[in-house]
Design an enzyme around this catalytic site. Structure first.
Site, PDB file in Angstrom:
ATOM      1  N   VAL A 166       4.594  -9.974 -12.385  1.00  0.00           N
ATOM      2  CA  VAL A 166       6.057 -10.014 -12.400  1.00  0.00           C
ATOM      3  C   VAL A 166       6.531  -9.869 -10.957  1.00  0.00           C
ATOM      4  O   VAL A 166       6.101  -8.953 -10.243  1.00  0.00           O
ATOM      5  CB  VAL A 166       6.622  -8.858 -13.257  1.00  0.00           C
ATOM      6  CG1 VAL A 166       8.129  -8.988 -13.384  1.00  0.00           C
ATOM      7  CG2 VAL A 166       5.975  -8.831 -14.628  1.00  0.00           C
TER       8      VAL A 166
ATOM      9  N   ILE B 110       2.413  -6.313  -9.911  1.00  0.00           N
ATOM     10  CA  ILE B 110       3.601  -6.604  -9.106  1.00  0.00           C
ATOM     11  C   ILE B 110       3.335  -7.752  -8.142  1.00  0.00           C
ATOM     12  O   ILE B 110       2.440  -7.675  -7.291  1.00  0.00           O
ATOM     13  CB  ILE B 110       4.025  -5.339  -8.308  1.00  0.00           C
ATOM     14  CG1 ILE B 110       4.184  -4.121  -9.245  1.00  0.00           C
ATOM     15  CG2 ILE B 110       5.301  -5.617  -7.541  1.00  0.00           C
ATOM     16  CD1 ILE B 110       5.164  -4.315 -10.383  1.00  0.00           C
ATOM     17  N   LYS B 111       4.138  -8.794  -8.287  1.00  0.00           N
ATOM     18  CA  LYS B 111       3.999  -9.967  -7.416  1.00  0.00           C
ATOM     19  C   LYS B 111       4.949  -9.787  -6.231  1.00  0.00           C
ATOM     20  O   LYS B 111       6.152  -9.559  -6.416  1.00  0.00           O
ATOM     21  CB  LYS B 111       4.388 -11.214  -8.213  1.00  0.00           C
ATOM     22  CG  LYS B 111       3.488 -12.407  -8.007  1.00  0.00           C
ATOM     23  CD  LYS B 111       3.848 -13.497  -9.005  1.00  0.00           C
ATOM     24  CE  LYS B 111       3.068 -14.759  -8.732  1.00  0.00           C
ATOM     25  NZ  LYS B 111       3.534 -15.870  -9.570  1.00  0.00           N
ATOM     26  N   ILE B 112       4.397  -9.902  -5.031  1.00  0.00           N
ATOM     27  CA  ILE B 112       5.200  -9.715  -3.820  1.00  0.00           C
ATOM     28  C   ILE B 112       4.914 -10.876  -2.868  1.00  0.00           C
ATOM     29  O   ILE B 112       3.752 -11.134  -2.537  1.00  0.00           O
ATOM     30  CB  ILE B 112       4.843  -8.369  -3.124  1.00  0.00           C
ATOM     31  CG1 ILE B 112       5.142  -7.191  -4.059  1.00  0.00           C
ATOM     32  CG2 ILE B 112       5.602  -8.219  -1.805  1.00  0.00           C
ATOM     33  CD1 ILE B 112       4.727  -5.828  -3.491  1.00  0.00           C
TER      34      ILE B 112
END
Ligand code: G3P
Length: 214
Positions: free
Chosen positions: A56, A82-84
């Site tokens: 996400v 967590i997509k960064i």
């Protein structure tokens, strides 16, 4: 090789999950924007359907804000990753989150240097967008080869996600290189299972079976 589905569409996720070959899901803001369900509710539902990693994406752009947003997203479900996007602020946030045990998928990676930095920052996954490089007449798969060689040289635990996949051949080439994960759009997943000779073969076997005395 692990197969992730590159979508936020619940019907597509339920369909492929039922095939028994789905290991995870990747979403991004563009994919989420196509769905009508409220964002957090949507991610929670995806997390219930697929027990594997569900990526996400954070939309904050400054490290402190990315970390705050990431912690909030991580609370949605235990399997949320967590997509960064890669960048200086993203690296700062990734290093801090990884130190605290939060799994990060560093995304929008278009060079081996960016992938090396993502691994050094402690990202659990790196998403390299090969189709978008192919679109610019570059060879996206060369990037996967470079990242795989670099990670192998130093035994980085970061898993390579081959993203922006356009056709089944991308999946095969990624598997030949030994990339850990392919995140595949639903339409490509369907094409991967199909072959006209299989259909012709089944039709012939069924026709011939009709002549067998049972
Ligand atoms: O999820 C990230 C990536 O797979 C997006 O692909 O088709 O928008 O280049 P695409």
């Amino acid at each position: 090789m692990k197969f992730f589905l590159d979508t936020a569409n619940l019907e597509e996720i339920r369909t492929v999950a039922a095939w028994g070959i789905l290991d995870g899901v990747t979403t991004n803001p563009s994919l989420v924007s196509k769905e009508s369900r409220p964002f957090k509710d949507l991610i929670a539902e995806i997390s219930r359907i697929v027990p594997g990693p569900i990526s996400v994406e954070c939309v904050s752009t400054e490290a402190g804000a990315i970390i705050g947003e990431a912690r909030e997203l991580a609370r949605i479900a235990a399997n949320v990753v967590i997509k960064i996007p890669v960048g200086i602020e993203g690296l700062k946030a990734t290093q801090s989150l990884a130190r605290d045990g939060v799994k990060v998928n560093m995304t929008l990676v278009f060079s081996a240097g960016q992938a090396l930095l993502a691994a050094k920052a402690g990202a659990a996954f790196v998403s390299s967008f090969i189709g978008r490089l192919d679109d610019l007449s570059q060879d996206g798969m060369e990037l996967i080869e470079e990242i795989a060689a670099i990670y192998g040289n130093y035994d980085y635990a970061t898993e390579i996600i081959v993203a922006s996949i356009r056709h089944p051949r991308h999946v095969i080439e990624a598997a030949l290189i030994g990339a850990h994960i392919a995140t595949i759009p639903f339409a490509v997943m369907e094409k991967l299972v199909q072959h006209p000779l299989t259909d012709i073969g089944i039709a012939k076997f069924l026709k011939d079976w009709g002549k067998v005395k049972t």
